[in-house]
Design a protein around this motif. Sequence first.
Motif, PDB file in Angstrom:
ATOM      1  N   GLY A  21       0.821  -1.209   0.000  1.00 12.91           N
ATOM      2  CA  GLY A  21       0.000   0.000   0.000  1.00 12.91           C
ATOM      3  C   GLY A  21       0.855   1.259   0.000  1.00 12.91           C
ATOM      4  N   GLN A  22       1.942   1.233   0.780  1.00 12.24           N
ATOM      5  CA  GLN A  22       2.855   2.379   0.793  1.00 12.24           C
ATOM      6  C   GLN A  22       3.433   2.608  -0.607  1.00 12.24           C
ATOM      7  OE1 GLN A  22       5.438   0.966   4.096  1.00 12.24           O
ATOM      8  NE2 GLN A  22       5.315   3.079   4.815  1.00 12.24           N
ATOM      9  N   LEU A  23       3.833   1.550  -1.257  1.00 14.65           N
ATOM     10  CA  LEU A  23       4.434   1.687  -2.587  1.00 14.65           C
ATOM     11  C   LEU A  23       3.426   2.187  -3.619  1.00 14.65           C
ATOM     12  CD1 LEU A  23       6.754  -1.450  -2.660  1.00 14.65           C
ATOM     13  CD2 LEU A  23       7.396   0.942  -2.323  1.00 14.65           C
ATOM     14  N   ARG A  24       2.191   1.761  -3.492  1.00  9.89           N
ATOM     15  CA  ARG A  24       1.152   2.289  -4.391  1.00  9.89           C
ATOM     16  C   ARG A  24       0.969   3.785  -4.161  1.00  9.89           C
ATOM     17  NH1 ARG A  24      -2.905  -2.715  -3.972  1.00  9.89           N
ATOM     18  NH2 ARG A  24      -1.917  -4.002  -5.534  1.00  9.89           N
ATOM     19  N   GLY A  25       1.040   4.200  -2.895  1.00 14.59           N
ATOM     20  CA  GLY A  25       0.963   5.619  -2.576  1.00 14.59           C
ATOM     21  C   GLY A  25       2.127   6.392  -3.169  1.00 14.59           C
ATOM     22  N   VAL A  26       3.310   5.811  -3.124  1.00 21.63           N
ATOM     23  CA  VAL A  26       4.493   6.447  -3.715  1.00 21.63           C
ATOM     24  C   VAL A  26       4.306   6.599  -5.227  1.00 21.63           C
ATOM     25  CG1 VAL A  26       6.960   6.139  -4.218  1.00 21.63           C
ATOM     26  CG2 VAL A  26       6.107   5.722  -1.910  1.00 21.63           C
ATOM     27  N   GLN A  27       3.771   5.567  -5.856  1.00 20.68           N
ATOM     28  CA  GLN A  27       3.516   5.655  -7.294  1.00 20.68           C
ATOM     29  C   GLN A  27       2.585   6.818  -7.615  1.00 20.68           C
ATOM     30  OE1 GLN A  27       2.094   1.616  -7.874  1.00 20.68           O
ATOM     31  NE2 GLN A  27       3.991   1.055  -8.926  1.00 20.68           N
ATOM     32  N   LYS A  28       1.550   6.990  -6.812  1.00 25.61           N
ATOM     33  CA  LYS A  28       0.621   8.103  -7.031  1.00 25.61           C
ATOM     34  C   LYS A  28       1.305   9.442  -6.816  1.00 25.61           C
ATOM     35  CE  LYS A  28      -3.482   5.458  -5.811  1.00 25.61           C
ATOM     36  NZ  LYS A  28      -4.547   5.235  -4.829  1.00 25.61           N
ATOM     37  N   LEU A  29       2.151   9.518  -5.788  1.00 25.30           N
ATOM     38  CA  LEU A  29       2.887  10.765  -5.543  1.00 25.30           C
ATOM     39  C   LEU A  29       3.788  11.112  -6.723  1.00 25.30           C
ATOM     40  CD1 LEU A  29       3.924  10.357  -1.788  1.00 25.30           C
ATOM     41  CD2 LEU A  29       2.222  11.952  -2.724  1.00 25.30           C
ATOM     42  N   ILE A  30       4.445  10.103  -7.259  1.00 19.67           N
ATOM     43  CA  ILE A  30       5.337  10.328  -8.404  1.00 19.67           C
ATOM     44  C   ILE A  30       4.527  10.801  -9.611  1.00 19.67           C
ATOM     45  CG2 ILE A  30       6.845   9.177 -10.091  1.00 19.67           C
ATOM     46  CD1 ILE A  30       7.874   7.454  -7.709  1.00 19.67           C
ATOM     47  N   ALA A  31       3.404  10.150  -9.846  1.00 14.28           N
ATOM     48  CA  ALA A  31       2.569  10.514 -10.992  1.00 14.28           C
ATOM     49  C   ALA A  31       2.074  11.954 -10.885  1.00 14.28           C
ATOM     50  CB  ALA A  31       1.388   9.552 -11.108  1.00 14.28           C
ATOM     51  N   LYS A  32       1.832  12.418  -9.659  1.00  9.62           N
ATOM     52  CA  LYS A  32       1.292  13.759  -9.458  1.00  9.62           C
ATOM     53  C   LYS A  32       2.358  14.804  -9.155  1.00  9.62           C
ATOM     54  CE  LYS A  32      -3.113  12.022  -7.754  1.00  9.62           C
ATOM     55  NZ  LYS A  32      -4.062  12.009  -6.647  1.00  9.62           N
ATOM     56  N   ALA A  33       3.625  14.390  -9.101  1.00  7.15           N
ATOM     57  CA  ALA A  33       4.702  15.328  -8.752  1.00  7.15           C
ATOM     58  C   ALA A  33       4.720  16.483  -9.741  1.00  7.15           C
ATOM     59  CB  ALA A  33       6.049  14.613  -8.731  1.00  7.15           C
ATOM     60  N   ASP A  34       4.746  17.695  -9.188  1.00  2.00           N
ATOM     61  CA  ASP A  34       4.685  18.882 -10.022  1.00  2.00           C
ATOM     62  C   ASP A  34       5.909  19.773  -9.835  1.00  2.00           C
ATOM     63  OD1 ASP A  34       3.428  20.713 -11.813  1.00  2.00           O
ATOM     64  OD2 ASP A  34       2.764  21.895 -10.081  1.00  2.00           O
ATOM     65  N   THR A  35       6.393  19.854  -8.608  1.00  6.02           N
ATOM     66  CA  THR A  35       7.523  20.734  -8.333  1.00  6.02           C
ATOM     67  C   THR A  35       8.669  19.940  -7.728  1.00  6.02           C
ATOM     68  OG1 THR A  35       6.855  21.237  -6.056  1.00  6.02           O
ATOM     69  CG2 THR A  35       5.894  22.603  -7.810  1.00  6.02           C
ATOM     70  N   ALA A  36       9.827  20.555  -7.690  1.00  4.47           N
ATOM     71  CA  ALA A  36      11.007  19.908  -7.111  1.00  4.47           C
ATOM     72  C   ALA A  36      10.779  19.579  -5.633  1.00  4.47           C
ATOM     73  CB  ALA A  36      12.239  20.799  -7.277  1.00  4.47           C
ATOM     74  N   ASP A  37       9.988  20.405  -4.955  1.00  8.92           N
ATOM     75  CA  ASP A  37       9.692  20.155  -3.537  1.00  8.92           C
ATOM     76  C   ASP A  37       8.920  18.855  -3.329  1.00  8.92           C
ATOM     77  OD1 ASP A  37      10.973  22.489  -2.809  1.00  8.92           O
ATOM     78  OD2 ASP A  37       9.115  23.680  -2.756  1.00  8.92           O
ATOM     79  N   ASP A  38       8.177  18.414  -4.318  1.00  8.56           N
ATOM     80  CA  ASP A  38       7.428  17.160  -4.207  1.00  8.56           C
ATOM     81  C   ASP A  38       8.364  15.968  -4.018  1.00  8.56           C
ATOM     82  OD1 ASP A  38       5.030  18.517  -4.539  1.00  8.56           O
ATOM     83  OD2 ASP A  38       4.970  18.154  -6.705  1.00  8.56           O
TER      84      ASP A  38
END
Length: 104
Positions: free
Chosen positions: A32-49
């Motif tokens: 579940g954590q890794l799926r969350g990471v995948q979503k974060l990567i897909a939505k990453a917009d700025t360097a701070d992400d």
Amino acid sequence: MADTPPLKIVPGNALSDAQKKDLMHRLARIEGQLRGVQKLIAKADTADDCEGIAQQMSAARKALDRSFVTLLTDSVVTQAEKAKTTAEAIEGSKRLAALLEKFA
């Protein structure tokens, strides 16, 4: 993606059913954590992400490391309990020490 049915626990000598269930629960949380990471990567917009992504990746890695230690610890306990002789207990300990040497 459809949910997969839970895996059937097969009784054996390596780990108890409770130990297997605990490890499988830990791995499901990591998944579940890794799926969350995948979503974060897909939505990453700025360097701070990237900092938040790195933090979540680190947490997942640490959780997997803890699961690895739990696997080996549980295995030591189970094999020691099931050993019929001191020689069997020593042999089991040597196998586990080899795993630590190889993978830790």
